[in-house]
Scaffold this motif. Structure first.
Motif, short mmCIF file in Angstrom:
data_model
loop_
_atom_site.label_atom_id
_atom_site.label_comp_id
_atom_site.label_asym_id
_atom_site.label_seq_id
_atom_site.Cartn_x
_atom_site.Cartn_y
_atom_site.Cartn_z
N PHE A 34 1.14 8.76 -11.42
CA PHE A 34 0.01 8.51 -12.48
C PHE A 34 -1.11 9.67 -12.17
O PHE A 34 -1.81 10.02 -13.03
CB PHE A 34 -0.52 7.20 -12.05
N GLY A 35 -1.43 9.82 -11.03
CA GLY A 35 -2.55 10.68 -10.72
C GLY A 35 -2.43 12.28 -10.80
O GLY A 35 -3.14 13.06 -10.83
N LEU A 41 2.29 1.93 -3.42
CA LEU A 41 1.31 2.26 -4.26
C LEU A 41 1.19 3.93 -4.00
O LEU A 41 1.05 4.77 -4.98
CB LEU A 41 -0.15 1.68 -4.14
N LEU A 42 1.06 4.41 -2.75
CA LEU A 42 1.04 5.79 -2.43
C LEU A 42 2.15 6.24 -2.82
O LEU A 42 1.87 7.56 -3.55
CB LEU A 42 0.95 5.57 -1.08
N ILE A 89 4.20 6.10 -5.45
CA ILE A 89 4.21 6.24 -7.03
C ILE A 89 2.98 6.76 -7.50
O ILE A 89 2.99 7.30 -8.72
CB ILE A 89 4.26 4.84 -7.75
N SER A 90 1.85 7.13 -6.62
CA SER A 90 0.45 7.43 -7.10
C SER A 90 0.62 8.97 -7.75
O SER A 90 0.03 9.06 -8.74
CB SER A 90 -0.39 7.37 -6.02
N SER A 126 -3.25 13.36 0.91
CA SER A 126 -4.56 12.52 0.85
C SER A 126 -4.60 11.09 0.77
O SER A 126 -5.31 10.66 1.50
CB SER A 126 -5.15 13.11 -0.72
N GLY A 127 -3.70 10.37 0.24
CA GLY A 127 -3.57 9.01 0.29
C GLY A 127 -3.53 8.49 1.37
O GLY A 127 -4.24 7.64 2.12
N TYR A 187 -1.26 15.16 -2.86
CA TYR A 187 -1.73 13.85 -3.36
C TYR A 187 -1.30 12.80 -2.47
O TYR A 187 -2.39 11.65 -2.01
CB TYR A 187 -1.30 13.33 -4.63
N ILE A 204 0.75 -1.26 -0.25
CA ILE A 204 0.05 -0.04 -0.13
C ILE A 204 0.99 1.21 0.08
O ILE A 204 0.71 2.03 -0.81
CB ILE A 204 -0.91 0.00 1.24
#
Lengths: 104, 218
Positions: free
Chosen positions: A27-28, A20-21, A23-24, A82-83, A79, A17
């Protein structure tokens, strides 16, 4: 304490998790900026002229942190924050439900 | 695929809310027996992982993007009831904290991503894998089709919801093909990710997959 044991026991899932956060924003935020983020839903809504009505935009609207600079760095940090907030809330809900139900 | 406020006719939004409330209440009722500490922990971690995965938009050349939904994955790993509850929590937090998906559209978003995607994923996986639990190609195909068609049908449902209003019911002739075709194309990625995650767990921790009884790793 339950929370600490939880983190130790599920280190691998939490690590995933965390990755993912981190590298987010690629992408985001950055990727979305490069190609212009546009979902099929936006395409469909545009085709028949639907418009958003702002009723509630959230505490961290669209995964941004109010007050942070609106350049890619600020947006990326917002971002990730926020995650972290979202994941913390979800895990807190889960742990609360677990504590509630296992006490019987 | 998160519908914002303003896209839905009030009647559609209301009907979807009723479906969400009834299904969620029934899902809690059906999950009573499964509410064991370790299952709740697994479901919470899955919810957190799906939330994080949904933050990764796949920006595709040509300008149309999509992100993972994860409903089918939740249905396959848990079961339709717990899977819906996982997606319900994710969608509720996204809506309330981040304004991702409208408050009036929560019912529709839960119906699409938390009920339809979860059910399609679950049933396709069980259909292909039950009786062939040890066969890897069937597990891969079941999870792939579940993820791919789950997101596609969720997209179609989303198209029906935003396209229909009593005053202008013909919107669906535009929105359904747009939503259906885009998700059919981009949803292949969801299918691949779903298959990879399911196979990873099937090979290492098969007990984490609750929808079918997979053989233990030897």
């Amino acid at each position: 304490m339950a929370v600490r044991a939880f983190f130790q026991e599920h280190r691998r899932a939490l690590l995933l998790i965390g990755v993912l956060l981190i590298i987010s924003p690629l992408f985001g935020v950055i990727g979305a900026e490069l190609v212009g983020y546009h979902e099929p839903l936006d395409v469909a809504a545009e085709a028949i002229g639907l418009e958003e009505a702002g009723i509630w935009s959230g505490l961290l609207p669209d995964y941004t942190v109010p007050g942070l600079p609106e350049d890619w760095a600020g947006l990326s940090v917002g971002y990730i924050i926020s995650g972290i907030v979202g994941i913390a809330i979800i895990l807190a809900i889960g742990l609360a439900v677990r504590a509630l139900l296992t006490k019987g | 695929m998160h519908i914002p406020d303003g896209f839905l006719d009030p009647v559609t939004a209301g009907v979807c809310y009723i479906v969400m409330l009834v299904f969620t209440a029934y899902a809690i009722y059906r999950s009573r027996a499964a509410f064991k500490p370790e299952v709740i922990t697994l479901a919470s971690l899955l919810a957190a992982a799906i939330f994080a995965a949904q933050m990764l938009n796949w920006p595709l050349p040509g300008g149309t993007s999509l992100h993972m939904v994860g409903g089918a994955l939740a249905g396959i790993l848990l079961n339709p009831w717990l899977g819906e509850l996982v997606l319900f929590v994710v969608l509720l937090v996204q809506c309330l904290v981040f304004g991702d998906g409208g408050i009036t559209a929560l019912g529709a978003n839960v119906l699409n991503m938390g009920i339809i995607d979860v059910l399609v994923g679950y049933f396709l996986f069980v259909l292909l894998v039950k009786g062939r639990e040890a066969k890897r190609p069937f597990r891969l195909l079941g999870a792939f089709l579940g993820g791919w068609l789950g997101i596609t049908l969720a997209g179609v449902a989303c198209g029906l919801e935003i396209g229909y209003s009593p005053a202008f019911p013909y919107g669906i002739s535009i929105t359904v093909p747009v939503m259906g075709l885009w998700h059919l194309a981009l949803g292949v990625i969801e299918g691949i990710i779903t298959a990879l995650v399911v196979e990873y767990l099937a090979a290492r921790a098969p007990s984490l997959i609750m929808s079918v009884k997979l053989p233990e790793v030897s």
